[in-house]
Scaffold this motif. Sequence first.
Motif, mmCIF file in Angstrom:
data_model
loop_
_atom_site.group_PDB
_atom_site.id
_atom_site.type_symbol
_atom_site.label_atom_id
_atom_site.label_comp_id
_atom_site.label_asym_id
_atom_site.label_seq_id
_atom_site.Cartn_x
_atom_site.Cartn_y
_atom_site.Cartn_z
ATOM 1 N N MET A 1 0.943 -1.126 0.025
ATOM 2 C CA MET A 1 0.054 0.006 0.118
ATOM 3 C C MET A 1 0.768 1.287 0.050
ATOM 4 S SD MET A 1 -3.316 -0.991 0.310
ATOM 5 C CE MET A 1 -4.380 -0.122 1.356
ATOM 6 N N ALA A 2 0.323 2.149 -0.656
ATOM 7 C CA ALA A 2 1.224 3.472 -0.862
ATOM 8 C C ALA A 2 0.038 4.530 -0.549
ATOM 9 C CB ALA A 2 1.888 3.675 -1.998
ATOM 10 N N TYR A 3 0.657 5.796 -0.273
ATOM 11 C CA TYR A 3 -0.164 6.946 0.133
ATOM 12 C C TYR A 3 -0.169 7.739 -1.375
ATOM 13 C CZ TYR A 3 -0.418 6.211 5.081
ATOM 14 O OH TYR A 3 -0.505 5.771 6.402
ATOM 15 N N TYR A 4 -1.264 8.383 -1.779
ATOM 16 C CA TYR A 4 -1.562 8.611 -3.070
ATOM 17 C C TYR A 4 -1.910 10.314 -2.798
ATOM 18 C CZ TYR A 4 -0.136 4.690 -5.656
ATOM 19 O OH TYR A 4 0.486 3.560 -6.338
ATOM 20 N N TYR A 5 -1.352 11.300 -3.657
ATOM 21 C CA TYR A 5 -1.989 12.528 -3.641
ATOM 22 C C TYR A 5 -2.193 13.029 -4.983
ATOM 23 C CZ TYR A 5 -0.495 12.904 1.422
ATOM 24 O OH TYR A 5 -0.415 12.578 2.634
ATOM 25 N N VAL A 6 -3.097 14.136 -5.172
ATOM 26 C CA VAL A 6 -3.481 14.724 -6.584
ATOM 27 C C VAL A 6 -2.858 15.837 -6.338
ATOM 28 C CG1 VAL A 6 -5.648 15.124 -6.041
ATOM 29 C CG2 VAL A 6 -5.017 15.069 -8.345
ATOM 30 N N ASN A 7 -2.044 16.749 -7.489
ATOM 31 C CA ASN A 7 -1.735 17.962 -7.437
ATOM 32 C C ASN A 7 -3.070 18.931 -7.647
ATOM 33 O OD1 ASN A 7 -0.541 20.406 -7.797
ATOM 34 N ND2 ASN A 7 1.402 19.356 -8.913
ATOM 35 N N ARG A 8 -3.101 19.912 -6.821
ATOM 36 C CA ARG A 8 -4.382 20.737 -6.867
ATOM 37 C C ARG A 8 -4.150 21.682 -8.154
ATOM 38 N NH1 ARG A 8 -4.870 21.596 -0.482
ATOM 39 N NH2 ARG A 8 -6.557 20.192 -0.106
ATOM 40 N N ASN A 9 -2.809 21.831 -8.485
ATOM 41 C CA ASN A 9 -2.376 22.905 -9.613
ATOM 42 C C ASN A 9 -2.486 22.031 -10.847
ATOM 43 O OD1 ASN A 9 -2.294 25.265 -7.918
ATOM 44 N ND2 ASN A 9 -0.167 24.465 -7.392
ATOM 45 N N ALA A 10 -3.340 22.320 -11.828
ATOM 46 C CA ALA A 10 -2.836 21.677 -13.294
ATOM 47 C C ALA A 10 -1.952 21.749 -13.808
ATOM 48 C CB ALA A 10 -4.570 21.996 -14.006
ATOM 49 N N GLN A 11 -1.379 20.984 -14.857
ATOM 50 C CA GLN A 11 -0.257 20.908 -15.716
ATOM 51 C C GLN A 11 -0.724 22.037 -16.720
ATOM 52 O OE1 GLN A 11 2.901 19.340 -14.817
ATOM 53 N NE2 GLN A 11 1.485 19.282 -12.995
ATOM 54 N N THR A 12 0.123 22.250 -17.710
ATOM 55 C CA THR A 12 -0.133 23.040 -19.010
ATOM 56 C C THR A 12 -1.324 22.547 -19.793
ATOM 57 O OG1 THR A 12 1.801 22.309 -19.875
ATOM 58 C CG2 THR A 12 1.779 24.459 -18.805
ATOM 59 N N ASN A 13 -1.251 21.169 -19.963
ATOM 60 C CA ASN A 13 -2.315 20.516 -20.523
ATOM 61 C C ASN A 13 -3.634 20.275 -19.859
ATOM 62 O OD1 ASN A 13 -1.732 18.351 -18.679
ATOM 63 N ND2 ASN A 13 -1.170 17.026 -20.168
ATOM 64 N N GLY A 14 -3.788 20.771 -18.674
ATOM 65 C CA GLY A 14 -4.904 20.658 -17.668
ATOM 66 C C GLY A 14 -4.947 19.530 -16.972
ATOM 67 N N ASP A 15 -4.155 18.670 -17.037
ATOM 68 C CA ASP A 15 -4.031 17.567 -16.075
ATOM 69 C C ASP A 15 -3.792 17.725 -14.579
ATOM 70 O OD1 ASP A 15 -4.718 15.775 -18.011
ATOM 71 O OD2 ASP A 15 -2.591 15.090 -18.382
#
Length: 68
Positions: A1-15
């Motif tokens: 198991m691993a902890y995952y996080y999403v970046n609140r700031n989008a990349q230039t392509n919107g991801d």
Amino acid sequence: MAYYYVNRNAQTNGDHEVHRVGCNFMPKPENRQYVGDHMTCGPAVREAKRFYAKANGCYYCSNACHTT
């Protein structure tokens, strides 16, 4: 198991990239949102998509879930 996080700031392509703890490209603490403790990146990206429609796995730490 691993902890995952999403970046609140989008990349230039919107991801909004999903990162596993320990990734060299992990966003700063104030720019990340916890999306859970998962065995693989798939469930983490699905959870991130609840918040950001364009969530994508990090090329470096979640490559199996990275789409171009």
